[in-house]
Write a protein that holds these residues in place. Structure first.
Motif, short mmCIF file in Angstrom:
data_model
loop_
_atom_site.label_atom_id
_atom_site.label_comp_id
_atom_site.label_asym_id
_atom_site.label_seq_id
_atom_site.Cartn_x
_atom_site.Cartn_y
_atom_site.Cartn_z
N TRP A 139 -4.13 -8.93 -0.63
CA TRP A 139 -3.58 -10.41 -0.69
C TRP A 139 -3.83 -11.14 -1.94
CZ3 TRP A 139 -5.07 -15.45 -1.07
CH2 TRP A 139 -4.28 -16.27 -0.53
N GLU A 140 -5.29 -11.24 -2.44
CA GLU A 140 -5.57 -11.83 -3.62
C GLU A 140 -4.77 -11.33 -4.66
OE1 GLU A 140 -10.15 -13.24 -2.37
OE2 GLU A 140 -9.72 -11.14 -2.94
N ILE A 141 -5.04 -10.08 -4.91
CA ILE A 141 -3.97 -9.50 -6.16
C ILE A 141 -2.63 -9.67 -6.19
CG2 ILE A 141 -3.44 -7.39 -7.39
CD1 ILE A 141 -6.20 -6.00 -5.99
N GLY A 142 -2.00 -9.81 -5.06
CA GLY A 142 -0.47 -10.32 -4.88
C GLY A 142 -0.33 -11.65 -5.36
N HIS A 143 -1.43 -12.59 -4.96
CA HIS A 143 -1.15 -14.03 -4.95
C HIS A 143 -1.53 -14.22 -6.53
CE1 HIS A 143 -1.50 -18.22 -4.26
NE2 HIS A 143 -2.53 -18.29 -4.67
N ILE A 144 -2.33 -13.60 -7.18
CA ILE A 144 -2.75 -13.70 -8.76
C ILE A 144 -1.50 -13.08 -9.70
CG2 ILE A 144 -3.94 -12.77 -10.64
CD1 ILE A 144 -6.42 -12.81 -8.48
N LEU A 145 -0.81 -12.08 -9.06
CA LEU A 145 0.34 -11.49 -9.89
C LEU A 145 1.44 -12.03 -9.66
CD1 LEU A 145 -0.98 -7.94 -10.29
CD2 LEU A 145 -1.52 -9.92 -11.68
N GLY A 146 1.70 -12.77 -8.41
CA GLY A 146 2.95 -13.34 -7.95
C GLY A 146 3.99 -12.11 -7.23
#
Length: 258
Positions: free
Chosen positions: A213-220
């Motif tokens: 989730w955090e990676i997805g949030h950072i990368l959009g």
């Protein structure tokens, strides 16, 4: 006259900050070169009364110049790189040692500086770079970059923005670095395996302990898309777990510094 974040009330400032941040993310996503990335951060910085910025990414291998994207005077950037000032800049030195954002500038407490470092700061002052706020960017294996916002004097707007939005600026620095590394870095080979930009980026963040989730949030991107890229990276590397893939990445980075 356009509104800036620091000139509004609390509620309005929060709303405008959200718009500034969303615009920043949109510009980052569409940027494909250094000029595009510079526009993204410069636009956000101007809306927050932060006049100048400089992003410096350390080279992965010795003998290469650091990557610099900034709105600093061109003559200063050329002089800085020509003199290899990144190797003795006290701001960079502090960023290497401490992952937390920090203020710096004339009159602020600083550790002992060498005569060469005093000379560097004096020369920077001549170009209007006298005070700043720096966000170090570290990955799981050490410091790799820093994003600095600077000014020529202690301005109330600058201080107000730093005091109110330090954590937002830290998040912006992480987003900026993540997108720059994905689109401008050509060093995505782990041993004999070449990862795609997204595979390399997702694995880099996973190696730092970030969740899907955090990676997805950072990368959009969605967490499911993150999982897909990580599965692809594991398959290419011939490993079964993210920990094993991250270990391969750490080993490759260690070799690149030797």
């Amino acid at each position: 006259m356009k509104n800036t974040v620091s000139s509004l009330g609390a509620g309005s400032a929060e709303t405008l900050m959200h718009r500034v941040f969303q615009s920043f993310i949109d510009l980052l996503s569409s940027a494909g070169d250094a000029e595009g990335f510079s526009k993204a951060i410069a636009t956000a910085a101007a809306a927050m009364d932060l006049s100048c910025f400089a992003y410096l990414a350390l080279p992965l291998r010795q003998g290469k110049e650091p990557l610099v994207i900034s709105t600093y005077p061109t003559d200063w950037v050329k002089h800085y790189l020509c003199r290899h000032y990144d190797r003795l800049d006290p701001v960079v030195m502090q960023a290497l040692q401490d992952p937390e954002p920090f203020r710096w500038g004339l009159g602020l407490a600083a550790r002992h500086l060498s005569s060469a470092q005093h000379k560097l700061l004096s020369e920077a002052s001549g170009f209007g770079i006298r005070f700043g706020f720096t966000v170090p960017i570290h990955d799981g294996h050490g410091p790799i970059a820093a994003l600095t916002f600077s000014t020529d004097e202690k301005r109330p707007q600058f201080e107000s923005c730093i005091n109110s939005h330090a954590r937002v600026l830290q998040l912006m620095a992480m987003y900026f670095h993540a997108h720059v590394r994905r689109k401008l870095s050509g060093d995505r080979r782990l041993g004999e395996v070449l990862l795609s930009p997204r595979e390399f980026e997702c694995l880099s963040w996973a190696a730092e302990g970030k969740s899907f989730w955090e990676i997805g949030h950072i990368l959009g991107i969605s967490r499911h898309t993150v999982a897909s890229y990580l599965d692809s990276a594991k398959e290419k590397l011939g490993v079964r777990t993210i920990v094993q893939a991250a270990t391969r990445m750490a080993a490759a980075k260690g070799n690149s510094h030797n």
